[in-house]
Motif scaffolding. Structure first.
Motif, PDB file in Angstrom:
ATOM      1  N   THR A  64      -8.360-110.658 -21.136  1.00 25.67           N
ATOM      2  CA  THR A  64      -8.790-111.651 -22.276  1.00 25.67           C
ATOM      3  C   THR A  64      -9.686-112.776 -21.262  1.00 25.67           C
ATOM      4  N   ILE A 100      -1.920-112.408 -30.965  1.00 28.58           N
ATOM      5  CA  ILE A 100      -1.829-111.339 -29.642  1.00 28.58           C
ATOM      6  C   ILE A 100      -1.903-111.833 -28.413  1.00 28.58           C
ATOM      7  N   VAL A 101      -2.775-113.164 -28.168  1.00 31.60           N
ATOM      8  CA  VAL A 101      -2.737-113.767 -26.869  1.00 31.60           C
ATOM      9  C   VAL A 101      -1.484-114.351 -26.776  1.00 31.60           C
ATOM     10  N   ILE A 109     -15.802-114.852 -31.559  1.00 33.47           N
ATOM     11  CA  ILE A 109     -14.307-114.491 -31.256  1.00 33.47           C
ATOM     12  C   ILE A 109     -14.484-114.552 -29.588  1.00 33.47           C
ATOM     13  N   ILE A 110     -15.330-113.722 -29.078  1.00 27.92           N
ATOM     14  CA  ILE A 110     -15.513-113.747 -27.279  1.00 27.92           C
ATOM     15  C   ILE A 110     -15.790-115.160 -26.980  1.00 27.92           C
ATOM     16  N   SER A 161      -6.232-112.502 -33.194  1.00 28.56           N
ATOM     17  CA  SER A 161      -6.579-113.092 -31.667  1.00 28.56           C
ATOM     18  C   SER A 161      -5.307-114.033 -31.101  1.00 28.56           C
ATOM     19  N   TRP A 194     -11.196-120.428 -32.117  1.00 29.47           N
ATOM     20  CA  TRP A 194     -10.174-119.598 -33.109  1.00 29.47           C
ATOM     21  C   TRP A 194      -9.685-120.514 -34.240  1.00 29.47           C
ATOM     22  N   SER A 223     -10.010-121.823 -26.477  1.00 29.50           N
ATOM     23  CA  SER A 223      -8.782-121.695 -26.899  1.00 29.50           C
ATOM     24  C   SER A 223      -7.643-121.042 -25.863  1.00 29.50           C
ATOM     25  N   ILE A 278     -12.803-117.634 -26.745  1.00 28.41           N
ATOM     26  CA  ILE A 278     -11.718-117.534 -25.644  1.00 28.41           C
ATOM     27  C   ILE A 278     -11.724-118.691 -24.657  1.00 28.41           C
ATOM     28  N   VAL A 329      -9.059-111.698 -38.089  1.00 30.30           N
ATOM     29  CA  VAL A 329      -9.813-111.322 -36.799  1.00 30.30           C
ATOM     30  C   VAL A 329      -9.077-112.646 -35.736  1.00 30.30           C
ATOM     31  N   PRO A 330      -9.647-113.860 -36.085  1.00 26.89           N
ATOM     32  CA  PRO A 330      -9.162-114.995 -35.424  1.00 26.89           C
ATOM     33  C   PRO A 330      -7.550-115.270 -35.421  1.00 26.89           C
ATOM     34  N   SER A 340      -5.083-124.530 -31.289  1.00 25.40           N
ATOM     35  CA  SER A 340      -5.779-123.945 -32.493  1.00 25.40           C
ATOM     36  C   SER A 340      -5.452-124.665 -33.841  1.00 25.40           C
TER      37      SER A 340
END
Length: 298
Positions: free
Chosen positions: A23, A253-254, A69-70, A250, A226, A76, A73, A246-247, A210
């Motif tokens: 990430t 998961i992180v 999304i990329i 993300s 995100w 976020s 990062i 999707v966000p 977020s």
């Protein structure tokens, strides 16, 4: 090397570490990894479904969701890591001073921490945002002002424990300077505690960033983030739920990766926890159950 060896035995910890490293690398090299410009508007692709060209589809302005999304990062995760390092550095310096020297120094620093910690974190953050205005930079400043006091108090407790060790007292009696004692004896001992509390705190900071962005108090459009992407997808959450998944995934998961890594680091850095964990596995009732071998038919 011992820490990495212990950590490598924990599959969940190693998987979490890989997720975090990947990430961070993707966030740093976002311009090279992202397939499209995250700011490029194309109304002909408004709410377009996922395709081979746009793997995660397009948002309400026809922008590539994967690219956003990329790029998301960076605010976020990466900027949160920077603020965490600043907070830990300030807290560590004050915590070492308070825990090692004690007396009036300790009393003064702890009263400062008590003053900062007397206000709830969200209230303090909202107060800073109200004074400085909305925006990611102001939220990061608020976090830096809030978190250092908590780190200072936790690190001070750890330092006070190690400062009472016999060889530390012997080093003081031998006339060795306080700076050398702290750097050579106290810092290596407290490194494990600092690493664990830092990795455990980063997850909550990502969630808070977020959350503020979702409420419109963080990073502002059109910059990708995100939490803000979740807010933008609210209007189509039933017709295009993947724009929220999707966000949202993300973030989950992180944050989960940082939390799992924190638990794994705590075990890897503390030999007692490693041995107790191994003893538990060996003495577990499940380990004593013998599974009968299947007979091979002749």
């Amino acid at each position: 090397m011992t820490v990495f060896k212990n950590l490598s035995k924990d599959k969940l910890g190693m998987m979490s570490l890989i997720v975090i490293v990947v990430t961070i690398i993707v966030g740093i090299f976002a311009p090279l990894v992202a397939p499209f410009d995250p700011y490029e508007v194309n109304m002909n692709l408004q709410y377009a479904s996922p395709s081979w060209e746009y793997l995660l589809g397009n948002d309400h302005l026809g922008r590539c969701v994967l690219s956003r999304i990329i790029y998301g990062i960076r605010p976020s995760v990466l900027w949160v890591l920077v603020v965490l390092l600043i907070s830990v550095l300030i807290g560590a310096i004050l915590g070492f001073l308070a825990g090692y020297f004690g007396g009036k120094v300790d009393a003064l620093i702890m009263r400062m921490c008590d003053t900062m910690l007397s206000f709830p974190g969200y209230v303090m953050a909202l107060a800073v945002i109200g004074i400085l205005g909305v925006g990611l930079e102001n939220i990061l400043i608020a976090f830096a002002l809030i978190k250092w006091a908590w780190f200072a108090r936790v690190i001070r407790t750890s330092v006070m424990q190690y400062a009472e060790l016999d060889y530390v007292k012997f080093a003081k009696a031998s006339g060795i300077s306080d700076i050398k004692i702290i750097s050579n004896h106290i810092v290596p001992l407290t490194f494990a505690d600092i690493a664990v509390i830092s990795s455990g705190t980063i997850g909550s900071m990502i969630l808070q960033i977020s959350g503020f962005s979702f409420l419109g108090l963080g990073i502002q459009a059109p910059s990708p983030e995100w939490g803000m992407m979740l807010n933008e997808a609210r209007e189509v959450m039933f017709t295009r739920p993947e724009l929220m998944w999707v966000p949202g995934l993300s973030i989950v998961i992180v944050v989960s990766a940082f939390n799992f890594l924190s638990d794994s680091l705590q075990v890897a850095l503390d030999p007692k926890l490693v041995s107790s964990k191994n003893n538990y596995k060996e003495n577990s009732p499940l380990s004593k159950i013998k599974v009968p071998k299947k007979e091979v038919a002749n």
